[in-house]
Motif scaffolding. Structure first.
Motif, PDB file in Angstrom:
ATOM      1  N   LEU A 170     -13.675 130.304  28.328  1.00 55.48           N
ATOM      2  CA  LEU A 170     -12.813 130.126  27.145  1.00 55.48           C
ATOM      3  C   LEU A 170     -13.169 128.838  26.395  1.00 55.48           C
ATOM      4  CD1 LEU A 170      -9.338 131.246  28.541  1.00 55.48           C
ATOM      5  CD2 LEU A 170     -10.656 132.358  26.730  1.00 55.48           C
ATOM      6  N   ARG A 171     -13.338 127.760  27.148  1.00 54.56           N
ATOM      7  CA  ARG A 171     -13.703 126.484  26.503  1.00 54.56           C
ATOM      8  C   ARG A 171     -15.084 126.560  25.856  1.00 54.56           C
ATOM      9  NH1 ARG A 171     -11.386 121.378  29.964  1.00 54.56           N
ATOM     10  NH2 ARG A 171      -9.236 122.113  29.993  1.00 54.56           N
ATOM     11  N   ALA A 172     -16.016 127.206  26.552  1.00 60.41           N
ATOM     12  CA  ALA A 172     -17.366 127.336  25.993  1.00 60.41           C
ATOM     13  C   ALA A 172     -17.337 128.158  24.706  1.00 60.41           C
ATOM     14  CB  ALA A 172     -18.295 127.976  27.017  1.00 60.41           C
ATOM     15  N   HIS A 173     -16.560 129.230  24.714  1.00 58.78           N
ATOM     16  CA  HIS A 173     -16.461 130.059  23.513  1.00 58.78           C
ATOM     17  C   HIS A 173     -15.848 129.262  22.355  1.00 58.78           C
ATOM     18  CE1 HIS A 173     -16.113 133.624  21.070  1.00 58.78           C
ATOM     19  NE2 HIS A 173     -14.842 133.345  20.864  1.00 58.78           N
ATOM     20  N   ALA A 174     -14.797 128.509  22.656  1.00 59.99           N
ATOM     21  CA  ALA A 174     -14.131 127.721  21.625  1.00 59.99           C
ATOM     22  C   ALA A 174     -15.031 126.617  21.072  1.00 59.99           C
ATOM     23  CB  ALA A 174     -12.841 127.111  22.179  1.00 59.99           C
ATOM     24  N   LYS A 175     -15.944 126.116  21.909  1.00 60.73           N
ATOM     25  CA  LYS A 175     -16.800 124.994  21.504  1.00 60.73           C
ATOM     26  C   LYS A 175     -18.259 125.415  21.344  1.00 60.73           C
ATOM     27  CE  LYS A 175     -13.764 121.707  23.670  1.00 60.73           C
ATOM     28  NZ  LYS A 175     -13.644 120.393  24.229  1.00 60.73           N
ATOM     29  N   ARG A 176     -18.499 126.705  21.164  1.00 55.64           N
ATOM     30  CA  ARG A 176     -19.876 127.218  21.080  1.00 55.64           C
ATOM     31  C   ARG A 176     -20.677 126.497  19.999  1.00 55.64           C
ATOM     32  NH1 ARG A 176     -22.720 131.672  23.633  1.00 55.64           N
ATOM     33  NH2 ARG A 176     -24.815 131.272  22.938  1.00 55.64           N
ATOM     34  N   ASP A 177     -20.006 126.091  18.914  1.00 54.85           N
ATOM     35  CA  ASP A 177     -20.714 125.394  17.840  1.00 54.85           C
ATOM     36  C   ASP A 177     -21.227 124.025  18.279  1.00 54.85           C
ATOM     37  OD1 ASP A 177     -17.993 124.580  18.013  1.00 54.85           O
ATOM     38  OD2 ASP A 177     -18.101 123.713  15.991  1.00 54.85           O
ATOM     39  N   GLN A 178     -20.708 123.484  19.388  1.00 54.00           N
ATOM     40  CA  GLN A 178     -21.171 122.191  19.901  1.00 54.00           C
ATOM     41  C   GLN A 178     -22.401 122.326  20.796  1.00 54.00           C
ATOM     42  OE1 GLN A 178     -17.920 120.162  21.782  1.00 54.00           O
ATOM     43  NE2 GLN A 178     -16.613 120.318  19.975  1.00 54.00           N
ATOM     44  N   PHE A 179     -22.721 123.553  21.205  1.00 55.10           N
ATOM     45  CA  PHE A 179     -23.892 123.772  22.057  1.00 55.10           C
ATOM     46  C   PHE A 179     -25.148 123.540  21.230  1.00 55.10           C
ATOM     47  CE2 PHE A 179     -27.040 126.964  23.708  1.00 55.10           C
ATOM     48  CZ  PHE A 179     -27.388 126.244  24.838  1.00 55.10           C
ATOM     49  N   GLN A 180     -25.982 122.616  21.702  1.00 56.59           N
ATOM     50  CA  GLN A 180     -27.176 122.226  20.960  1.00 56.59           C
ATOM     51  C   GLN A 180     -28.464 122.863  21.492  1.00 56.59           C
ATOM     52  OE1 GLN A 180     -26.961 120.271  18.141  1.00 56.59           O
ATOM     53  NE2 GLN A 180     -24.774 120.539  18.473  1.00 56.59           N
ATOM     54  N   GLY A 181     -28.384 123.525  22.637  1.00 56.75           N
ATOM     55  CA  GLY A 181     -29.583 124.099  23.243  1.00 56.75           C
ATOM     56  C   GLY A 181     -29.988 125.413  22.614  1.00 56.75           C
ATOM     57  N   GLN A 182     -31.118 125.939  23.112  1.00 54.94           N
ATOM     58  CA  GLN A 182     -31.642 127.197  22.575  1.00 54.94           C
ATOM     59  C   GLN A 182     -32.076 128.163  23.665  1.00 54.94           C
ATOM     60  OE1 GLN A 182     -34.647 126.509  19.651  1.00 54.94           O
ATOM     61  NE2 GLN A 182     -33.374 125.133  18.455  1.00 54.94           N
ATOM     62  N   THR A 183     -32.022 127.754  24.929  1.00 49.47           N
ATOM     63  CA  THR A 183     -32.519 128.615  26.006  1.00 49.47           C
ATOM     64  C   THR A 183     -31.407 128.936  26.998  1.00 49.47           C
ATOM     65  OG1 THR A 183     -33.146 126.796  27.472  1.00 49.47           O
ATOM     66  CG2 THR A 183     -34.809 127.512  25.860  1.00 49.47           C
ATOM     67  N   ASP A 184     -31.671 129.938  27.822  1.00 49.36           N
ATOM     68  CA  ASP A 184     -30.729 130.279  28.890  1.00 49.36           C
ATOM     69  C   ASP A 184     -30.508 129.099  29.827  1.00 49.36           C
ATOM     70  OD1 ASP A 184     -30.133 132.883  28.140  1.00 49.36           O
ATOM     71  OD2 ASP A 184     -31.734 133.757  29.336  1.00 49.36           O
ATOM     72  N   ALA A 185     -31.572 128.396  30.164  1.00 47.20           N
ATOM     73  CA  ALA A 185     -31.453 127.257  31.085  1.00 47.20           C
ATOM     74  C   ALA A 185     -30.561 126.169  30.485  1.00 47.20           C
ATOM     75  CB  ALA A 185     -32.834 126.699  31.422  1.00 47.20           C
ATOM     76  N   GLU A 186     -30.697 125.912  29.205  1.00 48.21           N
ATOM     77  CA  GLU A 186     -29.864 124.904  28.551  1.00 48.21           C
ATOM     78  C   GLU A 186     -28.410 125.368  28.476  1.00 48.21           C
ATOM     79  OE1 GLU A 186     -33.152 122.863  25.583  1.00 48.21           O
ATOM     80  OE2 GLU A 186     -32.263 124.778  25.019  1.00 48.21           O
ATOM     81  N   LEU A 187     -28.197 126.654  28.216  1.00 47.41           N
ATOM     82  CA  LEU A 187     -26.835 127.182  28.194  1.00 47.41           C
ATOM     83  C   LEU A 187     -26.209 127.109  29.582  1.00 47.41           C
ATOM     84  CD1 LEU A 187     -24.491 128.509  26.735  1.00 47.41           C
ATOM     85  CD2 LEU A 187     -25.609 130.730  27.091  1.00 47.41           C
ATOM     86  N   ALA A 188     -26.977 127.454  30.624  1.00 46.64           N
ATOM     87  CA  ALA A 188     -26.462 127.373  31.996  1.00 46.64           C
ATOM     88  C   ALA A 188     -26.076 125.931  32.335  1.00 46.64           C
ATOM     89  CB  ALA A 188     -27.492 127.906  32.986  1.00 46.64           C
ATOM     90  N   ALA A 189     -26.895 124.966  31.939  1.00 46.61           N
ATOM     91  CA  ALA A 189     -26.591 123.553  32.207  1.00 46.61           C
ATOM     92  C   ALA A 189     -25.316 123.123  31.465  1.00 46.61           C
ATOM     93  CB  ALA A 189     -27.766 122.670  31.802  1.00 46.61           C
ATOM     94  N   TRP A 190     -25.152 123.560  30.231  1.00 45.65           N
ATOM     95  CA  TRP A 190     -23.962 123.236  29.445  1.00 45.65           C
ATOM     96  C   TRP A 190     -22.719 123.826  30.104  1.00 45.65           C
ATOM     97  CZ3 TRP A 190     -21.232 126.329  25.497  1.00 45.65           C
ATOM     98  CH2 TRP A 190     -20.378 125.573  24.692  1.00 45.65           C
ATOM     99  N   LEU A 191     -22.808 125.071  30.551  1.00 42.84           N
ATOM    100  CA  LEU A 191     -21.687 125.721  31.228  1.00 42.84           C
ATOM    101  C   LEU A 191     -21.356 125.013  32.548  1.00 42.84           C
ATOM    102  CD1 LEU A 191     -22.589 129.440  30.530  1.00 42.84           C
ATOM    103  CD2 LEU A 191     -20.669 128.146  29.547  1.00 42.84           C
ATOM    104  N   ARG A 192     -22.380 124.559  33.274  1.00 47.95           N
ATOM    105  CA  ARG A 192     -22.130 123.819  34.525  1.00 47.95           C
ATOM    106  C   ARG A 192     -21.382 122.519  34.254  1.00 47.95           C
ATOM    107  NH1 ARG A 192     -27.521 125.497  35.803  1.00 47.95           N
ATOM    108  NH2 ARG A 192     -28.286 123.416  35.315  1.00 47.95           N
ATOM    109  N   ARG A 193     -21.710 121.843  33.147  1.00 47.34           N
ATOM    110  CA  ARG A 193     -21.000 120.603  32.802  1.00 47.34           C
ATOM    111  C   ARG A 193     -19.527 120.894  32.509  1.00 47.34           C
ATOM    112  NH1 ARG A 193     -25.841 119.520  30.293  1.00 47.34           N
ATOM    113  NH2 ARG A 193     -25.128 120.146  28.242  1.00 47.34           N
TER     114      ARG A 193
END
Length: 184
Positions: free
Chosen positions: A46-69
């Motif tokens: 839910l938080r990731a969806h709400a803040k998706r515009d703050q995600f700066q990465g472009q790959t699955d690995a970067e998205l996984a790292a962001w979600l882990r944080r």
């Protein structure tokens, strides 16, 4: 056409099983009665969806790292709310270590973008396969192969004999292998 996983991260929902596995690995099994890994993952998504515009990465690995944080922050907050922060501090480093153990569980390592994309896909498949195991087999496999517990320690945690835990491990690993072969 299949999107290039190095340039187009997959939908957030596809990380649910992976995040739930990481949450289970971070929580002492005794705490899982107080903190539900599924609830933590739901809040993470839910938080990731709400803040998706703050995600700066472009790959699955970067998205996984962001979600882990995000998950690490939620785990820390939840443990503090329950007065457990000192007993079982979840941290970004702890989640990274759990993610590293998952990668180690999958054989081989690769440094090329294609190899990283394949490994990320395998991690998600392994997480989903673990979710499909009966609870006792899943817990035994996670404790033994992802957290490094001894069979004796698992037997004590589960209240079963070492022979019974050995059976759980054999059946669980066989089901995981079968699933991974069926879903290459």
């Amino acid at each position: 056409m299949i999107p290039d996983r190095e340039s187009a991260p997959r939908p957030l929902e596809e990380y649910r099983a992976y995040l739930r596995l990481l949450a289970r690995l971070q929580l002492d099994p005794k705490l899982q009665g107080k903190l539900d890994p599924s609830d933590l993952v739901q809040e993470t998504l839910l938080r990731a969806h709400a803040k998706r515009d703050q995600f700066q990465g472009q790959t699955d690995a970067e998205l996984a790292a962001w979600l882990r944080r995000i998950l690490a922050n939620l785990l820390t907050d939840a443990l503090r709310r329950h007065g457990l922060a000192g007993r079982n501090a979840a941290s970004e480093q702890g989640l990274e270590e759990s993610a590293d153990r998952l990668e180690t569980f999958l054989s081989g390592s690769g440094d090329s973008p294609m190899q990283r994309a394949v490994k990320q896909e395998e991690l998600l498949q392994l997480s989903e396969a673990l979710d499909r195991l009966p609870d006792d087999q899943r817990v035994a496999v996670e404790l033994k192969h992802l957290q490094g517990w001894t069979v004796e320690a698992i037997a004590g945690q589960l209240g079963r004999s070492k022979t019974a835990v050995g059976g759980l491990l054999r059946r669980g690993v066989k089901k995981l292998r079968d699933h991974m072969k069926e879903n290459p």
